[in-house]
Design an enzyme around this catalytic site. Sequence first.
Site, mmCIF file in Angstrom:
data_model
loop_
_atom_site.group_PDB
_atom_site.id
_atom_site.type_symbol
_atom_site.label_atom_id
_atom_site.label_comp_id
_atom_site.label_asym_id
_atom_site.label_seq_id
_atom_site.Cartn_x
_atom_site.Cartn_y
_atom_site.Cartn_z
ATOM 1 N N GLY A 10 0.396 -1.222 0.104
ATOM 2 C CA GLY A 10 0.300 0.037 0.152
ATOM 3 C C GLY A 10 0.810 1.499 0.297
ATOM 4 O O GLY A 10 1.761 1.326 -1.140
ATOM 5 N N GLY A 11 0.396 2.560 0.719
ATOM 6 C CA GLY A 11 1.286 3.612 0.845
ATOM 7 C C GLY A 11 2.123 2.860 1.567
ATOM 8 O O GLY A 11 3.505 4.160 0.961
ATOM 9 N N GLY A 42 19.180 9.074 -34.604
ATOM 10 C CA GLY A 42 18.528 10.495 -32.922
ATOM 11 C C GLY A 42 19.982 10.266 -31.352
ATOM 12 O O GLY A 42 19.710 11.298 -30.136
ATOM 13 N N ALA A 43 19.979 9.101 -31.530
ATOM 14 C CA ALA A 43 20.115 8.325 -30.327
ATOM 15 C C ALA A 43 21.924 8.994 -30.415
ATOM 16 O O ALA A 43 22.703 9.414 -29.166
ATOM 17 C CB ALA A 43 20.650 6.741 -30.474
HETATM 18 C C1 HXC Z 1 -2.081 -2.804 11.235
HETATM 19 C C2 HXC Z 1 -1.720 -4.538 9.775
HETATM 20 C C3 HXC Z 1 -1.927 -4.026 8.947
HETATM 21 C C4 HXC Z 1 -2.396 -2.983 8.677
HETATM 22 C C5 HXC Z 1 -0.759 -5.884 9.369
HETATM 23 N N1 HXC Z 1 -1.120 -5.508 10.280
HETATM 24 N N2 HXC Z 1 -0.931 -4.761 8.078
HETATM 25 N N3 HXC Z 1 -2.194 -3.454 11.507
HETATM 26 N N4 HXC Z 1 -2.515 -2.534 10.066
HETATM 27 N N5 HXC Z 1 -2.447 -2.366 7.768
HETATM 28 C C6 HXC Z 1 -0.962 -6.204 11.828
HETATM 29 C C7 HXC Z 1 -1.402 -7.755 11.578
HETATM 30 O O1 HXC Z 1 -2.832 -7.614 12.383
HETATM 31 C C8 HXC Z 1 0.038 -8.893 12.226
HETATM 32 O O2 HXC Z 1 -0.517 -8.491 13.515
HETATM 33 C C9 HXC Z 1 1.162 -8.145 12.130
HETATM 34 O O3 HXC Z 1 0.573 -6.616 11.627
HETATM 35 C C10 HXC Z 1 2.010 -8.668 10.981
HETATM 36 O O4 HXC Z 1 0.813 -9.818 10.090
HETATM 37 P P1 HXC Z 1 1.344 -10.862 9.645
HETATM 38 O O5 HXC Z 1 -0.139 -10.285 8.113
HETATM 39 O O6 HXC Z 1 0.305 -12.182 10.470
HETATM 40 O O7 HXC Z 1 2.023 -10.948 8.435
HETATM 41 P P2 HXC Z 1 2.363 -11.481 7.647
HETATM 42 O O8 HXC Z 1 2.086 -12.667 6.989
HETATM 43 O O9 HXC Z 1 4.424 -11.204 7.325
HETATM 44 O O10 HXC Z 1 2.022 -10.669 5.916
HETATM 45 C C11 HXC Z 1 2.339 -9.382 5.791
HETATM 46 C C12 HXC Z 1 1.718 -8.145 4.501
HETATM 47 C C13 HXC Z 1 -0.115 -8.552 5.935
HETATM 48 C C14 HXC Z 1 1.574 -9.202 3.545
HETATM 49 C C15 HXC Z 1 2.102 -6.756 4.890
HETATM 50 O O11 HXC Z 1 0.099 -8.377 6.387
HETATM 51 C C16 HXC Z 1 -0.728 -7.715 5.281
HETATM 52 O O12 HXC Z 1 -1.216 -7.571 3.600
HETATM 53 N N6 HXC Z 1 -1.289 -6.196 5.313
HETATM 54 C C17 HXC Z 1 -1.493 -5.721 4.457
HETATM 55 C C18 HXC Z 1 -1.799 -4.530 3.459
HETATM 56 C C19 HXC Z 1 -2.183 -4.349 2.944
HETATM 57 O O13 HXC Z 1 -3.051 -3.856 2.383
HETATM 58 N N7 HXC Z 1 -1.687 -3.030 3.153
HETATM 59 C C20 HXC Z 1 -1.986 -1.443 2.462
HETATM 60 C C21 HXC Z 1 -2.982 -0.692 3.312
HETATM 61 S S1 HXC Z 1 -3.679 0.887 2.593
HETATM 62 P P3 HXC Z 1 -0.244 -9.316 14.845
HETATM 63 O O14 HXC Z 1 -0.916 -8.691 16.102
HETATM 64 O O15 HXC Z 1 -1.003 -11.351 14.688
HETATM 65 O O16 HXC Z 1 0.809 -9.484 15.040
HETATM 66 C C22 HXC Z 1 -2.466 1.355 1.772
HETATM 67 C C23 HXC Z 1 -2.797 2.677 1.655
HETATM 68 C C24 HXC Z 1 -2.274 4.586 2.014
HETATM 69 O O17 HXC Z 1 -1.652 1.715 2.092
HETATM 70 C C25 HXC Z 1 -2.552 4.717 0.430
HETATM 71 C C26 HXC Z 1 -1.407 5.862 -0.210
HETATM 72 C C27 HXC Z 1 -1.101 5.951 -1.296
#
Ligand code: HXC
Length: 517
Positions: A172-173, A407-408
């Site tokens: 994401g961000g 051109g290159a």
């Molecule tokens: C809060 C989050 C989180 C999030 C993960 N966690 N993503 N907490 N906000 N976005 C937490 C989980 O609940 C977990 O907590 C810990 O972080 C580790 O995550 P896991 O999933 O267990 O780890 P892993 O299996 O290694 O996977 C990592 C990951 C996955 C691939 C990054 O967590 C994931 O897909 N997260 C969501 C990513 C996402 O969609 N982000 C985009 C957000 S939108 P615990 O307590 O169990 O340890 C965005 C928009 C911004 O960013 C736009 C700007 C242009």
Amino acid sequence: MPDDTRRWMSELTAEMEERRKRIAKGGGDARLAKQHAAGKASARERLDLLLDEGSFVELGAFVEPLHDGIDAPGEGVITGSGTIDGRDVFVFSQDFTVLGGSLGKMHAQKICRVMDMAVQVGAPIIGLNDSAGARIQEGVDSLSGYGEVFYRNAVYSGVVPQLSAILGPCAGGAVYSPALTDFVLMARDAAYMFITGPDVVRSVTRQEVSFAELGGADVHARRSGVAHFVADDDRAVLKLLRQLLAYLPQSAREAPPRRVSRDPETRETPELTELVHPDPRKAYPMLEVVRTVVDERRFLEVHAGFARNVITGFAHLGGRAVGVVANDPSVLAGTLDIDASDKAARFIRTCDAFNVPILTFVDVTGFMPGLAQEHGGIIRHGAKMLYAYAEATVPKVTLIVRKSYGGAYLAMNSRDMGADVVLAWPTAAVAVMGAEGAANVLNRRQIQAASDPDAMRAKLVAEYRARFDNPYLAAGRGYVDDVIDPKDTRTALVRHLTRLEGKRVERPFKKHGNMPL
Ligand code: HXC
């Protein structure tokens, strides 16, 4: 001091230590063990590996999340400053053990704080990224946090170097801040970058992809061009970061540091004559030409896996940092295509922003022809190279190794496009196009009417070669400043770059240019 005051003081100190210890533990032992099991160092260990021993000074350790009910020790990011080879840097290191390193409002503000300080001091900003993106629990506040970081990435672009290490699954961000910085370095097997992960891709497009296929280090280093460097693990990435900084100044107000070189400035390079075949259709490794010329053969290639028909990277020449741009005739015959144009233009602008002189090695037949390239916008992308070279005010020296056509020729920094000095080897050929193409265009009817068209074509090609395929027509007009023996290449380049060191250029007033994007 009275006893009760002393006791009170020691209780306060103990509380501080207790709080500090809790923060230092991040997301706790179990999550840290998971991080280690994945071959990743912790956020604090990474800072130790990156910075000179004992130089880290932390800021904002006690910052808390904006929202109640969120447990995020240290706000999931460690921020502060330190030194690398004795030079100041400002750093942030995201802690994946704390809510996946996700970014909340205060996490963002910790990062912004060190970014602001870096710019005021005039020192690079290094981000160690390991983050799941916007912290979902914080809603719009986390988006706002990203906005604050992105805004600074853009406004501070070109002010101080901004370097991003990607050391975990950045989603994401978390990918856009690095994308706005000067360099992105990824750890193979541990780092991923994607806007949306495999689950979302599946539900929206029904495509099944793995993390690696979607946004692994090799994908970004070879196909998308998002990553400039890939190294085996986070330790190797952090080592590479230290090496990269050696070619960059502290800020746009300074020159890059000089390196003491034991390689004599007047070292002859006779091996270059053996390396480059005079026949323009024969390939040779341009990388080897570059290595032969620069100090101690040390060349840090940038974007090594992406658009390999053009080579970009840093070296030192006579102890001064230089940025090298070179065609590689062993890949796609060294033609310039869309990706090569983007790669070179970006690198040229990075060098110019940070006062790194540019050295261009030319062996190019032209821009890549074809439907895919035209429809993909080679005109728009190729224009970026023209723009970048013309815009750059750093010393620019060009060496035409062999062919330089059409051109290159202009896109590879000709005199007219702003090169300060253009040198050529006797093997160089500067022309509108290659001999075969020219003979076909100019003499089509003559060839068709001949009793033996092939013999006629061969004769015309030979005539064309004798007339145009040499550096002397261009040198006769002053487009080439000197034709040099390949063995004198290093000496000549060092001398010209030394003379150009004091170059200063004033440009007409503008708000900013409008580079084709
Ligand atoms: C809060 C989050 C989180 C999030 C993960 N966690 N993503 N907490 N906000 N976005 C937490 C989980 O609940 C977990 O907590 C810990 O972080 C580790 O995550 P896991 O999933 O267990 O780890 P892993 O299996 O290694 O996977 C990592 C990951 C996955 C691939 C990054 O967590 C994931 O897909 N997260 C969501 C990513 C996402 O969609 N982000 C985009 C957000 S939108 P615990 O307590 O169990 O340890 C965005 C928009 C911004 O960013 C736009 C700007 C242009």
